[in-house]
Design a protein around this motif. Structure first.
Motif, PDB file in Angstrom:
ATOM      1  N   TYR A  80     -12.223 -19.481 -56.305  1.00 18.31           N
ATOM      2  CA  TYR A  80     -10.782 -19.724 -56.181  1.00 18.31           C
ATOM      3  C   TYR A  80     -10.033 -19.102 -57.346  1.00 18.31           C
ATOM      4  O   TYR A  80      -8.981 -18.470 -57.160  1.00 18.31           O
ATOM      5  CB  TYR A  80     -10.509 -21.229 -56.130  1.00 18.31           C
ATOM      6  N   LEU A  83      -9.894 -15.364 -56.874  1.00 19.74           N
ATOM      7  CA  LEU A  83      -9.046 -14.972 -55.746  1.00 19.74           C
ATOM      8  C   LEU A  83      -7.564 -15.171 -56.037  1.00 19.74           C
ATOM      9  O   LEU A  83      -6.738 -14.320 -55.708  1.00 19.74           O
ATOM     10  CB  LEU A  83      -9.443 -15.783 -54.500  1.00 19.74           C
ATOM     11  N   HIS A  84      -7.220 -16.291 -56.697  1.00 19.12           N
ATOM     12  CA  HIS A  84      -5.814 -16.658 -56.832  1.00 19.12           C
ATOM     13  C   HIS A  84      -5.285 -16.601 -58.264  1.00 19.12           C
ATOM     14  O   HIS A  84      -4.080 -16.727 -58.480  1.00 19.12           O
ATOM     15  CB  HIS A  84      -5.592 -18.071 -56.291  1.00 19.12           C
ATOM     16  N   ARG A 112     -14.832 -22.806 -44.293  1.00 17.03           N
ATOM     17  CA  ARG A 112     -13.461 -23.047 -44.751  1.00 17.03           C
ATOM     18  C   ARG A 112     -13.523 -24.014 -45.929  1.00 17.03           C
ATOM     19  O   ARG A 112     -14.022 -25.132 -45.803  1.00 17.03           O
ATOM     20  CB  ARG A 112     -12.612 -23.627 -43.617  1.00 17.03           C
ATOM     21  N   PHE A 126      -9.504 -21.422 -48.561  1.00 16.75           N
ATOM     22  CA  PHE A 126      -9.945 -20.031 -48.433  1.00 16.75           C
ATOM     23  C   PHE A 126     -11.211 -20.023 -47.597  1.00 16.75           C
ATOM     24  O   PHE A 126     -11.801 -21.067 -47.311  1.00 16.75           O
ATOM     25  CB  PHE A 126     -10.132 -19.353 -49.804  1.00 16.75           C
ATOM     26  N   TYR A 127     -11.613 -18.826 -47.156  1.00 11.87           N
ATOM     27  CA  TYR A 127     -12.728 -18.705 -46.225  1.00 11.87           C
ATOM     28  C   TYR A 127     -13.842 -17.855 -46.815  1.00 11.87           C
ATOM     29  O   TYR A 127     -13.584 -16.870 -47.506  1.00 11.87           O
ATOM     30  CB  TYR A 127     -12.252 -18.082 -44.899  1.00 11.87           C
ATOM     31  N   PHE A 152      -8.056 -10.540 -50.357  1.00 14.56           N
ATOM     32  CA  PHE A 152      -9.448 -10.804 -50.008  1.00 14.56           C
ATOM     33  C   PHE A 152     -10.373 -10.100 -50.998  1.00 14.56           C
ATOM     34  O   PHE A 152      -9.966  -9.169 -51.706  1.00 14.56           O
ATOM     35  CB  PHE A 152      -9.766 -10.362 -48.572  1.00 14.56           C
ATOM     36  N   GLU A 161     -11.761 -14.595 -47.956  1.00 16.63           N
ATOM     37  CA  GLU A 161     -10.409 -14.363 -47.426  1.00 16.63           C
ATOM     38  C   GLU A 161      -9.495 -15.523 -47.810  1.00 16.63           C
ATOM     39  O   GLU A 161      -9.895 -16.684 -47.714  1.00 16.63           O
ATOM     40  CB  GLU A 161     -10.422 -14.261 -45.903  1.00 16.63           C
ATOM     41  N   GLU A 162      -8.274 -15.191 -48.192  1.00 24.39           N
ATOM     42  CA  GLU A 162      -7.296 -16.237 -48.418  1.00 24.39           C
ATOM     43  C   GLU A 162      -6.873 -16.837 -47.081  1.00 24.39           C
ATOM     44  O   GLU A 162      -7.013 -16.215 -46.025  1.00 24.39           O
ATOM     45  CB  GLU A 162      -6.070 -15.681 -49.149  1.00 24.39           C
ATOM     46  N   HIS A 163      -6.368 -18.053 -47.123  1.00 25.47           N
ATOM     47  CA  HIS A 163      -5.865 -18.725 -45.928  1.00 25.47           C
ATOM     48  C   HIS A 163      -4.491 -18.175 -45.557  1.00 25.47           C
ATOM     49  O   HIS A 163      -3.642 -17.954 -46.432  1.00 25.47           O
ATOM     50  CB  HIS A 163      -5.770 -20.228 -46.188  1.00 25.47           C
TER      51      HIS A 163
END
Length: 358
Positions: A80, A83-84, A112, A126-127, A152, A161-163
């Motif tokens: 996380y 990604l973010h 998920r 996120f996935y 992503f 992948e982001e939601h």
């Protein structure tokens, strides 16, 4: 036409080749992550996840042994952060992994992950999926050719992948559409025409209602609706041209009815022209990035020969562009489709310039 006849029974996964891997590295999509898709498959138990009405969602909530759960939670928090955020560990103490769900339906079988900020109870998802070249091409094309940016990461056989937030299309059609005003229905019809055109241009298939979301946006004194794809497994695979047009799936019949009832033929054509022009502008503004991606796709294997032969034939019948007849790879079909849209836009623009000049 039924979906069973429209779609292939099962699409194989295609590996990310060396050129695509290098592309992902160049554009900061390839980043080392501390956990793999296969690690999440080691769950020891699960229970079905139901919706508010008690219906099976086809997701299951998975559980791990106490020792493994601690390690997995820490790794997912790090993912996380990568990604973010900036990838540092300083935010990890403020995160909690509330749930890990596994989807038993479809090709990608994703996990998920629900992540909550314990300071304010805000949460996001996120996935984690298996890497598939089709999906990677689809995500990159969505990022460059749609109105929306996508975040992503790819590392070896794992895709993060982001939601994409929104109301699932099937849920919206059932629960929200009957409550929409006539004005909102007309706006939804316009958006569906544009979405339909955008999917066709970039060859994104299988946009049944559960593969896109509808996003309400509050604008002054009214609500505007946007449609966003959330599933990119069927990028450039199928041979039937209709698969790339959401209007031909029975799950979208309610949206097609809206278009028929709310829009005149002239308006439909105008919205198609608008979307083609916008996509052409995005192709031009993406510059070398989209050229690199498409050139890689042109030599990649992302479909089967029968599908390539059928699609290039049907696109020739649709466009009368002889370049489609020369295509031997699905990436070449994609490149020709994008070039067709760009060339027509440039030809019209040049004609308008010449008319003004003379």
């Amino acid at each position: 036409m039924s979906d069973e006849k429209l779609m292939s029974k099962k699409k194989p996964a295609f590996p990310v080749n060396a050129k695509l891997d290098a592309y992902l590295g160049k554009y900061s999509r390839k980043i080392e992550i501390p956990i793999f898709y296969e690690d999440l498959l080691r769950f020891s138990g699960s229970i079905a996840v139901e919706d508010r009405e008690g219906n099976d969602t086809l997701w299951v909530r998975v559980y791990y042994s106490e020792f493994e759960r601690e390690e997995i939670d820490l790794s997912l928090k790090k993912v996380y952060s990568i990604l973010h955020s900036d990838g540092s560990e300083r935010i990890l103490d403020y995160l909690n992994i509330d749930a890990i769900d596994y989807c038993t339906f479809g090709n990608s079988k994703p996990f998920r992950i629900k992540v909550r900020n314990i300071l304010n109870d805000n949460y996001t998802h996120f996935y984690v999926k298996k890497t598939d070249a089709s999906r990677v091409y689809g995500l990159e094309l969505e990022h460059m050719l749609s109105p929306y940016n996508l975040n992503f990461l790819v590392y070896k056989d794992t895709l993060i992948e982001e939601h994409i937030a929104g109301i699932p299309g099937d849920e919206f059609i059932k629960e929200n559409l009957p409550k929409c005003t006539e004005s909102q229905k007309a706006q939804l019809a316009k958006e569906f025409v544009k979405f339909n055109e955008r999917c066709m241009i970039r060859l994104l298939g299988d946009m049944r209602s559960y593969n896109y979301v509808i996003v309400p946006v509050h604008d002054f004194d009214h609500v505007v609706y946007r449609i966003r794809a959330i599933d990119f497994d069927q990028q450039c695979f199928e041979g039937k041209f209709k698969v790339y047009l959401p209007q031909f799936f029975k799950e979208n019949n309610a949206m097609v009815d809206l278009v028929t009832k709310k829009l005149q033929n002239y308006s439909v054509e105008q919205y198609k022209i608008e979307e083609r022009s916008i996509v052409a502008k995005r192709i031009l503004s993406s510059g070398n990035r989209i050229k690199r991606l498409v050139n890689i796709a042109k030599t990649d294997t992302i479909s089967i020969p029968d599908n390539v032969a059928r699609l290039q034939s049907e696109l020739y019948e649709f466009t009368h562009d002889v370049e489609f007849k020369k295509c031997k790879k699905m990436g070449q079909v994609l490149a020709t489709a994008l070039e067709f849209v760009k060339r027509n836009y440039e030809d019209v623009s040049m004609k308008q310039i010449m008319e003004k000049r003379f």
